[in-house]
Scaffold this active site. Structure first.
Site, PDB file in Angstrom:
ATOM      1  N   ARG A 108       0.795  -1.155  -0.174  1.00  0.00           N
ATOM      2  CA  ARG A 108       0.104  -0.073   0.044  1.00  0.00           C
ATOM      3  C   ARG A 108       0.995   1.151   0.018  1.00  0.00           C
ATOM      4  O   ARG A 108       1.544   1.575   0.954  1.00  0.00           O
ATOM      5  CB  ARG A 108      -0.869  -0.094   1.218  1.00  0.00           C
ATOM      6  N   HIS A 135      -7.019   0.712  -6.651  1.00  0.00           N
ATOM      7  CA  HIS A 135      -7.210  -0.556  -5.525  1.00  0.00           C
ATOM      8  C   HIS A 135      -7.784  -1.705  -6.161  1.00  0.00           C
ATOM      9  O   HIS A 135      -9.106  -2.123  -5.795  1.00  0.00           O
ATOM     10  CB  HIS A 135      -8.102   0.305  -4.382  1.00  0.00           C
ATOM     11  N   GLN A 138      -9.500  -4.447  -3.968  1.00  0.00           N
ATOM     12  CA  GLN A 138     -11.007  -3.874  -3.337  1.00  0.00           C
ATOM     13  C   GLN A 138     -12.115  -4.251  -4.604  1.00  0.00           C
ATOM     14  O   GLN A 138     -13.088  -4.668  -4.481  1.00  0.00           O
ATOM     15  CB  GLN A 138     -10.914  -2.606  -2.986  1.00  0.00           C
ATOM     16  N   ASP A 230     -17.901   6.056  -1.882  1.00  0.00           N
ATOM     17  CA  ASP A 230     -16.722   5.971  -1.103  1.00  0.00           C
ATOM     18  C   ASP A 230     -16.405   7.398  -0.328  1.00  0.00           C
ATOM     19  O   ASP A 230     -16.970   8.310  -0.581  1.00  0.00           O
ATOM     20  CB  ASP A 230     -15.580   5.683  -2.274  1.00  0.00           C
ATOM     21  N   CYS A 270     -16.369   0.328   0.107  1.00  0.00           N
ATOM     22  CA  CYS A 270     -15.456  -0.311   0.373  1.00  0.00           C
ATOM     23  C   CYS A 270     -14.854  -0.211   1.662  1.00  0.00           C
ATOM     24  O   CYS A 270     -14.047  -1.040   2.354  1.00  0.00           O
ATOM     25  CB  CYS A 270     -14.084   0.111  -0.490  1.00  0.00           C
ATOM     26  N   ARG A 298     -13.081  -9.664   1.276  1.00  0.00           N
ATOM     27  CA  ARG A 298     -11.916  -9.333   0.882  1.00  0.00           C
ATOM     28  C   ARG A 298     -10.864 -10.651   1.160  1.00  0.00           C
ATOM     29  O   ARG A 298      -9.622 -10.795   0.577  1.00  0.00           O
ATOM     30  CB  ARG A 298     -11.364  -8.247   1.916  1.00  0.00           C
TER      31      ARG A 298
HETATM   32  N1   CP Z   1     -11.114  -0.886   1.951  1.00  0.00           N
HETATM   33  C1   CP Z   1      -9.872  -0.900   2.397  1.00  0.00           C
HETATM   34  O1   CP Z   1      -8.727  -1.133   1.732  1.00  0.00           O
HETATM   35  O2   CP Z   1      -9.925  -0.608   3.791  1.00  0.00           O
HETATM   36  P1   CP Z   1      -8.433  -0.297   4.517  1.00  0.00           P
HETATM   37  O3   CP Z   1      -7.925   0.949   4.303  1.00  0.00           O
HETATM   38  O4   CP Z   1      -8.894  -0.642   5.987  1.00  0.00           O
HETATM   39  O5   CP Z   1      -7.546  -1.394   4.336  1.00  0.00           O
END
Ligand code: CP
Length: 312
Positions: A108, A135, A138, A230, A270, A298
């Site tokens: 990330r 992402h 997701q 989102d 998400c 997930r």
């Molecule tokens: N949706 C998602 O990626 O959540 P986090 O930021 O908690 O990883």
């Protein structure tokens, strides 16, 4: 099962062929059903995943580690400041060294370009765990969840309200790649950028997907089977909060909006959610909401991805 996907890395959904996506969804379904039968095949026995995080996370952080453990492997959580990523050592050198230790890297990162460089110099698969642009894991989870709820993905209308976030960008790419009906609805200033729309247009020319961008809320909500939103701002955009609150206020997903969607519509997010901003409590906690199933998935989607990339 090793390297059953056509791509070494998953940096965007564009890296995956339609066959890859089908394989991920079918493997997810098998692993999820197996999990509920109490069966966790050791597909990742003695495999290791390096998890690099430049930003905070709940779902990505926990679900990837649990996915590795459930399939017999191990995950290493690498916090900012804990490894030399572009500081004291080039990104390329970090990628080269990590490749000698772990079987895959999930990252990330603040900048998508950093992820691309990491993947370029890594000998092992690199999975995008969120960047400023995309992402993909997701979006794969979201569309898998839609298939679980509705069956035929070509028969549903997905409407996203708000900002062209990394999640919205990935949904646009994935839904167009699968020939789906997807509407993005938000103020024009915050529409998806050319980088994303180039991928979307390439996909539309192959699949005939019905992709619309609009500011018209009534047009977007009419007949929607999936209503998605989102956050209106993310880490680093706090200084724009007041401007963004004003710009997106009309696009809030509340019960009045949900009542205009298809009678069997579901609500997706998400997460994390800013309750009272992009979504109201009565929607996220109400009968429309499938956000907890979505969050659980997930884990199962990530097990499938890891098994297909590095499984035995
Ligand atoms: N949706 C998602 O990626 O959540 P986090 O930021 O908690 O990883």
């Amino acid at each position: 099962m090793a390297r059953a996907l056509s791509s070494k890395d998953i940096l965007t959904c564009q890296d995956l062929s339609r066959q890859d996506i089908r394989l991920i969804f079918d493997t997810t379904r098998e692993l999820k059903h197996a999990f509920y039968r109490g069966d966790m095949p050791r597909l990742l026995d003695r495999k290791t995943l390096g998890m690099i995080f430049e930003e905070p996370s709940t779902r990505t952080r926990v679900s990837f580690e649990v996915a590795m453990v459930q399939l017999g492997g191990h995950a290493l959580y690498l916090r900012p400041g804990e490894i030399h990523l572009g500081v004291r050592e080039t990104i390329a050198d970090t990628a080269r060294v990590l490749s000698r230790y772990v079987d895959a890297i999930m990252a990330r990162l603040l900048k998508h370009e950093t992820l691309e460089e990491l993947a370029r110099y890594s000998r092992v698969p690199v999975i995008n765990g969120l960047t400023d642009w995309f992402h993909p894991v997701q979006a794969l989870t979201d569309v898998y969840t839609m298939e679980e709820k509705f069956g035929d993905l070509k028969k549903i209308k997905v409407s996203f309200f708000g900002d062209a976030t990394n999640v919205a960008n990935s949904l646009l790419v994935l839904c167009s790649r699968l020939g789906m009906n997807f509407t993005f609805c938000g103020p024009k200033k915050y529409w998806p950028k050319e980088r994303v729309m180039k991928m979307v247009e390439e996909n539309i020319s192959e699949t005939g997907a019905n992709i619309n961008l609009t500011e018209d809320i009534d047009e977007a909500i009419k007949g929607a089977n999936v209503v998605y939103t989102d956050l209106w701002w993310w880490v680093g955009q706090e200084h724009e909060a007041e401007e963004r609150k004003r710009a997106f206020a009309l696009y809030q997903v509340n019960s009045a909006l949900m009542k205009k969607a298809d009678k069997n519509a579901v609500f997706m997010h998400c997460l994390p959610a800013a309750r009272g901003m992009e979504v109201t409590d009565d929607v996220i906690d109400g009968p429309w909401s499938i956000v907890w199933d979505q969050a659980e998935n997930r884990l199962h989607v990530e097990k499938a991805i890891l098994a297909l990339l590095i499984g035995r």
